[in-house]
Motif scaffolding. Structure first.
Motif, PDB file in Angstrom:
ATOM      1  N   PHE A  88      13.036  -9.643  22.851  1.00  0.00           N
ATOM      2  CA  PHE A  88      12.720 -11.055  22.984  1.00  0.00           C
ATOM      3  C   PHE A  88      11.272 -11.281  23.408  1.00  0.00           C
ATOM      4  O   PHE A  88      10.706 -10.506  24.182  1.00  0.00           O
ATOM      5  CB  PHE A  88      13.655 -11.700  24.017  1.00  0.00           C
ATOM      6  N   LEU A  89      10.692 -12.367  22.920  1.00  0.00           N
ATOM      7  CA  LEU A  89       9.378 -12.814  23.352  1.00  0.00           C
ATOM      8  C   LEU A  89       9.569 -14.037  24.233  1.00  0.00           C
ATOM      9  O   LEU A  89      10.211 -15.009  23.831  1.00  0.00           O
ATOM     10  CB  LEU A  89       8.509 -13.186  22.147  1.00  0.00           C
ATOM     11  N   SER A  90       9.013 -13.998  25.433  1.00  0.00           N
ATOM     12  CA  SER A  90       9.155 -15.115  26.350  1.00  0.00           C
ATOM     13  C   SER A  90       8.428 -16.350  25.837  1.00  0.00           C
ATOM     14  O   SER A  90       7.321 -16.257  25.305  1.00  0.00           O
ATOM     15  CB  SER A  90       8.593 -14.730  27.728  1.00  0.00           C
ATOM     16  N   THR A  91       9.066 -17.511  25.996  1.00  0.00           N
ATOM     17  CA  THR A  91       8.427 -18.780  25.641  1.00  0.00           C
ATOM     18  C   THR A  91       7.571 -19.325  26.781  1.00  0.00           C
ATOM     19  O   THR A  91       6.806 -20.260  26.580  1.00  0.00           O
ATOM     20  CB  THR A  91       9.481 -19.844  25.291  1.00  0.00           C
ATOM     21  N   GLY A  92       7.729 -18.745  27.975  1.00  0.00           N
ATOM     22  CA  GLY A  92       7.033 -19.276  29.134  1.00  0.00           C
ATOM     23  C   GLY A  92       7.755 -20.450  29.764  1.00  0.00           C
ATOM     24  O   GLY A  92       7.337 -20.960  30.813  1.00  0.00           O
ATOM     25  N   CYS A  93       8.841 -20.904  29.119  1.00  0.00           N
ATOM     26  CA  CYS A  93       9.680 -21.985  29.655  1.00  0.00           C
ATOM     27  C   CYS A  93      10.949 -21.327  30.196  1.00  0.00           C
ATOM     28  O   CYS A  93      11.795 -20.877  29.413  1.00  0.00           O
ATOM     29  CB  CYS A  93      10.022 -22.999  28.576  1.00  0.00           C
ATOM     30  N   GLU A  94      11.057 -21.259  31.504  1.00  0.00           N
ATOM     31  CA  GLU A  94      12.129 -20.470  32.133  1.00  0.00           C
ATOM     32  C   GLU A  94      13.508 -20.904  31.677  1.00  0.00           C
ATOM     33  O   GLU A  94      14.379 -20.064  31.404  1.00  0.00           O
ATOM     34  CB  GLU A  94      12.019 -20.595  33.656  1.00  0.00           C
ATOM     35  N   GLY A  95      13.729 -22.207  31.548  1.00  0.00           N
ATOM     36  CA  GLY A  95      15.043 -22.694  31.133  1.00  0.00           C
ATOM     37  C   GLY A  95      15.409 -22.256  29.726  1.00  0.00           C
ATOM     38  O   GLY A  95      16.542 -21.859  29.454  1.00  0.00           O
ATOM     39  N   ILE A  96      14.436 -22.303  28.799  1.00  0.00           N
ATOM     40  CA  ILE A  96      14.691 -21.894  27.415  1.00  0.00           C
ATOM     41  C   ILE A  96      14.925 -20.392  27.340  1.00  0.00           C
ATOM     42  O   ILE A  96      15.837 -19.919  26.654  1.00  0.00           O
ATOM     43  CB  ILE A  96      13.521 -22.309  26.500  1.00  0.00           C
ATOM     44  N   LYS A  98      16.078 -18.409  29.630  1.00  0.00           N
ATOM     45  CA  LYS A  98      17.399 -18.102  30.195  1.00  0.00           C
ATOM     46  C   LYS A  98      18.497 -18.515  29.228  1.00  0.00           C
ATOM     47  O   LYS A  98      19.491 -17.791  29.040  1.00  0.00           O
ATOM     48  CB  LYS A  98      17.567 -18.815  31.536  1.00  0.00           C
ATOM     49  N   LEU A  99      18.330 -19.671  28.596  1.00  0.00           N
ATOM     50  CA  LEU A  99      19.322 -20.173  27.644  1.00  0.00           C
ATOM     51  C   LEU A  99      19.483 -19.225  26.466  1.00  0.00           C
ATOM     52  O   LEU A  99      20.601 -18.969  25.997  1.00  0.00           O
ATOM     53  CB  LEU A  99      18.906 -21.560  27.154  1.00  0.00           C
ATOM     54  N   LEU A 100      18.365 -18.659  25.984  1.00  0.00           N
ATOM     55  CA  LEU A 100      18.383 -17.805  24.802  1.00  0.00           C
ATOM     56  C   LEU A 100      18.554 -16.321  25.126  1.00  0.00           C
ATOM     57  O   LEU A 100      18.482 -15.475  24.246  1.00  0.00           O
ATOM     58  CB  LEU A 100      17.094 -18.002  23.990  1.00  0.00           C
ATOM     59  N   GLY A 101      18.756 -16.012  26.390  1.00  0.00           N
ATOM     60  CA  GLY A 101      18.977 -14.624  26.772  1.00  0.00           C
ATOM     61  C   GLY A 101      17.710 -13.801  26.842  1.00  0.00           C
ATOM     62  O   GLY A 101      17.758 -12.577  26.751  1.00  0.00           O
ATOM     63  N   GLY A 102      16.567 -14.472  26.987  1.00  0.00           N
ATOM     64  CA  GLY A 102      15.301 -13.754  27.107  1.00  0.00           C
ATOM     65  C   GLY A 102      14.146 -14.394  26.368  1.00  0.00           C
ATOM     66  O   GLY A 102      12.984 -14.086  26.626  1.00  0.00           O
ATOM     67  N   GLY A 103      14.430 -15.293  25.433  1.00  0.00           N
ATOM     68  CA  GLY A 103      13.374 -15.959  24.683  1.00  0.00           C
ATOM     69  C   GLY A 103      13.633 -15.921  23.195  1.00  0.00           C
ATOM     70  O   GLY A 103      14.788 -15.948  22.750  1.00  0.00           O
ATOM     71  N   LEU A 104      12.564 -15.829  22.421  1.00  0.00           N
ATOM     72  CA  LEU A 104      12.670 -15.795  20.964  1.00  0.00           C
ATOM     73  C   LEU A 104      12.937 -14.372  20.507  1.00  0.00           C
ATOM     74  O   LEU A 104      12.147 -13.470  20.787  1.00  0.00           O
ATOM     75  CB  LEU A 104      11.375 -16.304  20.320  1.00  0.00           C
ATOM     76  N   ARG A 105      14.018 -14.178  19.808  1.00  0.00           N
ATOM     77  CA  ARG A 105      14.358 -12.830  19.350  1.00  0.00           C
ATOM     78  C   ARG A 105      13.497 -12.443  18.155  1.00  0.00           C
ATOM     79  O   ARG A 105      13.356 -13.210  17.203  1.00  0.00           O
ATOM     80  CB  ARG A 105      15.831 -12.744  18.969  1.00  0.00           C
ATOM     81  N   LYS A 305      22.694 -24.508  17.225  1.00  0.00           N
ATOM     82  CA  LYS A 305      23.164 -23.386  16.424  1.00  0.00           C
ATOM     83  C   LYS A 305      22.621 -22.105  17.023  1.00  0.00           C
ATOM     84  O   LYS A 305      21.474 -22.052  17.475  1.00  0.00           O
ATOM     85  CB  LYS A 305      22.665 -23.538  14.972  1.00  0.00           C
ATOM     86  N   HIS A 306      23.451 -21.055  17.061  1.00  0.00           N
ATOM     87  CA  HIS A 306      23.012 -19.778  17.605  1.00  0.00           C
ATOM     88  C   HIS A 306      23.864 -18.675  17.000  1.00  0.00           C
ATOM     89  O   HIS A 306      25.036 -18.903  16.664  1.00  0.00           O
ATOM     90  CB  HIS A 306      23.142 -19.761  19.132  1.00  0.00           C
ATOM     91  N   THR A 307      23.276 -17.488  16.861  1.00  0.00           N
ATOM     92  CA  THR A 307      24.008 -16.384  16.235  1.00  0.00           C
ATOM     93  C   THR A 307      25.152 -15.866  17.092  1.00  0.00           C
ATOM     94  O   THR A 307      26.106 -15.280  16.570  1.00  0.00           O
ATOM     95  CB  THR A 307      23.050 -15.224  15.912  1.00  0.00           C
ATOM     96  N   PHE A 308      25.063 -16.009  18.430  1.00  0.00           N
ATOM     97  CA  PHE A 308      26.169 -15.513  19.266  1.00  0.00           C
ATOM     98  C   PHE A 308      26.444 -16.411  20.463  1.00  0.00           C
ATOM     99  O   PHE A 308      26.951 -15.966  21.486  1.00  0.00           O
ATOM    100  CB  PHE A 308      25.883 -14.087  19.765  1.00  0.00           C
ATOM    101  N   MET A 309      26.142 -17.697  20.337  1.00  0.00           N
ATOM    102  CA  MET A 309      26.352 -18.630  21.443  1.00  0.00           C
ATOM    103  C   MET A 309      26.955 -19.923  20.915  1.00  0.00           C
ATOM    104  O   MET A 309      26.609 -20.377  19.816  1.00  0.00           O
ATOM    105  CB  MET A 309      25.010 -18.920  22.133  1.00  0.00           C
TER     106      MET A 309
END
Length: 321
Positions: A88-96, A98-105, A305-309
């Protein structure tokens, strides 16, 4: 996607005679094939003395288009793909994050939808900053609506500078900005050209930078696609589908994260909906909707939409102006 004349060296069948035949029917590039009635073109080719050669050329261009589409994978191949070189690449937005499990996959296409002033561009700028700051590789920012702001990035760096006193703000700013390549793109054909250029780059090295591209941002992709979706014909939707397929191909084959934004429009009953509609919905791996509370200076991201959420999961994050 390249002009037809650029394909002649690799594909001799696409020679000057074939190009002249195509040009007489308004076809000058691979993109033009996507918006042309190929059946009608084949009928026209049958009327020519060299019809068989022309039809071979048409088939060759079709095969080039087919290469843009994802191949079939079995379950084991998909599992290996998930576990291999993907993080994952961090977005720098802590809430996002955490929501995505680490950032942008990496290897996936993530879309952010939201109305005007909901924080879409701010998330893009913040993500570009944080990825560039980690020295993970280059960030390419395709700006379709004059949204890229070096000053906003500089202001955000100043807010985060307390942890990097040793490096110094000016030196850190220069290092980060050198890793972000911004390019203005104002129509869908120019975008397809840029994506094809990236797809064919040797080892995905960014020109004049000498480092690997790890993040591609398009803000906003809907600004380019919505103007071609009008009318009853399917040409605009074909171009949209080709663009989405190429973005996913880039993400998967080059193991990069792709982040795009999509604005919202009012549908039946005045209800807001993503501008690119249902045909586009199947393309992103992850789709987040943003809303913003300017009084509290807080944004909320909700999973569409999410692949596993499951969809509907929300998270809040602060806005850094």
């Amino acid at each position: 996607m390249p002009p037809l004349k650029n394909l002649e060296v690799e594909f001799p069948i696409i020679d000057a005679n074939f190009q002249l035949f195509c040009a007489s029917n308004g076809i000058f590039s691979v993109e033009d094939f996507l918006v042309h009635d190929i059946y009608a073109l084949t009928v026209l080719a049958d009327r020519e003395a060299n019809s068989e050669v022309l039809k071979q050329g048409i088939a060759q261009v079709h095969s080039i288009v087919d290469k843009l589409h994802q191949p079939w994978f079995n379950g084991l191949e998909l599992l290996e793909d998930v576990n291999q070189n993907k993080y994952f690449l961090s977005t720098g937005c802590e809430g996002i994050d955490k929501l995505l499990g680490g950032g942008l996959r990496q290897g996936q296409l993530t879309e952010i939808v939201g109305p005007s002033s909901s924080g879409k561009t701010q998330v893009c700028l913040c993500t570009a900053l944080h990825v560039a700051d980690k020295n993970l590789g280059a960030v390419m920012y395709l700006d379709t609506c004059n949204s890229f702001s070096p000053k906003r990035i500089a202001d955000m760096i100043s807010q985060y500078s307390n942890d990097f006193i040793k490096e110094g703000k000016e030196r850190r700013l220069n290092r980060i900005m050198r890793s972000i390549i911004c390019r203005s793109v104002f129509d869908i054909f120019e975008l397809l050209g840029v994506l094809n250029e990236l797809a064919s780059a040797s080892e995905h090295k960014v020109k004049n930078l000498g480092t690997r591209l790890c993040l591609l941002i398009i803000d906003s992709i809907s600004f380019l696609v919505t103007p071609i979706l009008g009318g009853k014909d399917s040409q605009g939707r074909m171009l949209m589908s080709s663009c989405g397929t190429l973005l996913k191909k880039l993400a998967n084959e080059h193991n990069i994260s792709v982040l795009v934004t999509n604005h919202m429009v009012r549908g039946e009953g005045g209800i807001l909906k993503p501008a690119l509609g249902e045909s586009w919905k199947s393309i992103p791996h992850v789709q987040l909707q943003l809303s913003c509370d300017r009084v509290r200076n807080i944004c909320q991201a909700t999973v569409l939409k999410h692949t596993f959420m499951a969809s509907g999961v929300p998270a809040e994050f602060a806005i850094h102006e």
